[in-house]
Design a protein around this motif. Structure first.
Motif, PDB file in Angstrom:
ATOM      1  N   TYR A 192       0.805  -1.223   0.000  1.00  0.00           N
ATOM      2  CA  TYR A 192       0.000   0.000   0.000  1.00  0.00           C
ATOM      3  C   TYR A 192       0.839   1.275   0.000  1.00  0.00           C
ATOM      4  CZ  TYR A 192       0.666  -0.236   5.088  1.00  0.00           C
ATOM      5  OH  TYR A 192       1.211  -0.310   6.341  1.00  0.00           O
ATOM      6  N   TRP A 205      -7.524   8.417  -3.852  1.00  0.00           N
ATOM      7  CA  TRP A 205      -7.938   7.508  -2.776  1.00  0.00           C
ATOM      8  C   TRP A 205      -7.292   6.152  -3.015  1.00  0.00           C
ATOM      9  CZ3 TRP A 205     -10.838   8.432   1.513  1.00  0.00           C
ATOM     10  CH2 TRP A 205     -11.599   9.603   1.555  1.00  0.00           C
ATOM     11  N   PRO A 255     -10.755  -2.701   6.925  1.00  0.00           N
ATOM     12  CA  PRO A 255     -10.603  -2.072   5.614  1.00  0.00           C
ATOM     13  C   PRO A 255     -10.488  -0.557   5.795  1.00  0.00           C
ATOM     14  CG  PRO A 255     -12.466  -3.587   5.620  1.00  0.00           C
ATOM     15  CD  PRO A 255     -12.015  -3.439   7.042  1.00  0.00           C
ATOM     16  N   LYS A 256      -9.576   0.034   5.062  1.00  0.00           N
ATOM     17  CA  LYS A 256      -9.327   1.467   5.168  1.00  0.00           C
ATOM     18  C   LYS A 256      -9.237   2.062   3.772  1.00  0.00           C
ATOM     19  CE  LYS A 256      -6.361   4.824   7.432  1.00  0.00           C
ATOM     20  NZ  LYS A 256      -5.298   5.057   8.406  1.00  0.00           N
ATOM     21  N   SER A 257      -9.751   3.250   3.628  1.00  0.00           N
ATOM     22  CA  SER A 257      -9.632   4.004   2.387  1.00  0.00           C
ATOM     23  C   SER A 257      -8.962   5.323   2.752  1.00  0.00           C
ATOM     24  CB  SER A 257     -11.015   4.242   1.780  1.00  0.00           C
ATOM     25  OG  SER A 257     -10.902   4.789   0.494  1.00  0.00           O
ATOM     26  N   ASP A 302      -7.283   2.004  -1.257  1.00  0.00           N
ATOM     27  CA  ASP A 302      -7.874   1.063  -0.297  1.00  0.00           C
ATOM     28  C   ASP A 302      -6.865   0.007   0.115  1.00  0.00           C
ATOM     29  OD1 ASP A 302     -10.380   2.312  -0.473  1.00  0.00           O
ATOM     30  OD2 ASP A 302     -10.947   1.110  -2.212  1.00  0.00           O
ATOM     31  N   TYR A 303      -6.884  -0.344   1.390  1.00  0.00           N
ATOM     32  CA  TYR A 303      -6.016  -1.387   1.952  1.00  0.00           C
ATOM     33  C   TYR A 303      -6.551  -1.735   3.330  1.00  0.00           C
ATOM     34  CZ  TYR A 303      -3.918   2.701   4.239  1.00  0.00           C
ATOM     35  OH  TYR A 303      -3.719   3.851   4.954  1.00  0.00           O
ATOM     36  N   LYS A 304      -5.852  -2.551   4.066  1.00  0.00           N
ATOM     37  CA  LYS A 304      -6.262  -2.900   5.425  1.00  0.00           C
ATOM     38  C   LYS A 304      -5.201  -2.420   6.409  1.00  0.00           C
ATOM     39  CE  LYS A 304      -9.082  -6.761   4.049  1.00  0.00           C
ATOM     40  NZ  LYS A 304      -9.215  -8.211   3.983  1.00  0.00           N
ATOM     41  N   TYR A 330     -11.828   4.449   8.169  1.00  0.00           N
ATOM     42  CA  TYR A 330     -12.031   3.011   8.351  1.00  0.00           C
ATOM     43  C   TYR A 330     -13.457   2.700   7.978  1.00  0.00           C
ATOM     44  CZ  TYR A 330      -7.525   2.975  10.597  1.00  0.00           C
ATOM     45  OH  TYR A 330      -6.189   3.092  10.825  1.00  0.00           O
ATOM     46  N   LYS A 331     -13.637   1.608   7.250  1.00  0.00           N
ATOM     47  CA  LYS A 331     -14.979   1.262   6.750  1.00  0.00           C
ATOM     48  C   LYS A 331     -15.689   0.295   7.665  1.00  0.00           C
ATOM     49  CE  LYS A 331     -13.565   2.027   2.026  1.00  0.00           C
ATOM     50  NZ  LYS A 331     -13.457   1.487   0.712  1.00  0.00           N
TER      51      LYS A 331
END
Length: 152
Positions: free
Chosen positions: A103, A118, A133-135, A120-122, A151-152
């Motif tokens: 990432y 943007w 999960p994070k964006s 996305d990753y963890k 954080y999603k």
């Protein structure tokens, strides 16, 4: 007297519940963008020494619930981290999330061709201590990549 006692208990219950709800509330995409832009402006106005110190030092302007500023150099070196100061100064270009996604490398590559983006990753959420999960929204600022994630 009984009614005033009940009103007092209700007021106390509300006062205790509101901070608990705020602590679990997650930041939004709009808030991440706004904090990133505020961080970029602060970096430009105050210079890197003051800005990177404020971002890592958990200045409340740049640290709210699960939102915090992260700054990387174009080489993948962490220059500021609002959730984990131990990462500052480390070359993180080879970091991978739990799915094997590079990432930081992806962030550095995107910054070469885009002024904002943007990804996305963890990542470990500092409020829950769980990998989630994070964006992350990033903007390039001279030779730095300034980011705030949700954080999603």
């Amino acid at each position: 007297m009984r009614n005033s006692g009940m009103a007092l208990m209700a007021a106390l219950a509300t006062m205790l519940t509101v901070p608990a709800l705020a602590a679990t509330e997650k930041g939004t995409a709009d808030e991440a963008i706004a904090m990133t832009r505020k961080a970029v402006a602060f970096l430009s106005k105050e210079g890197p020494d003051a800005a990177l110190t404020a971002f890592t030092g958990k200045d409340p302007r740049f640290n709210d619930r699960d939102l915090y500023v992260i700054v990387y150099g174009q080489d993948g070196k962490c220059l500021a981290h609002g959730a984990n100061p131990k990462l500052v100064g480390k070359d993180l270009i080879e970091n991978q999330d739990t799915d094997g996604k590079f990432y930081i490398r992806e962030r550095v590559e995107a910054a070469k061709s885009k002024s904002s983006f943007w990804l996305d990753y963890k990542f470990t959420n500092p409020t829950t201590k769980k990998i989630e999960p994070k964006s992350t929204y990033c903007e390039t600022s001279t030779d730095k990549i300034v980011c705030v994630g949700i954080y999603k």
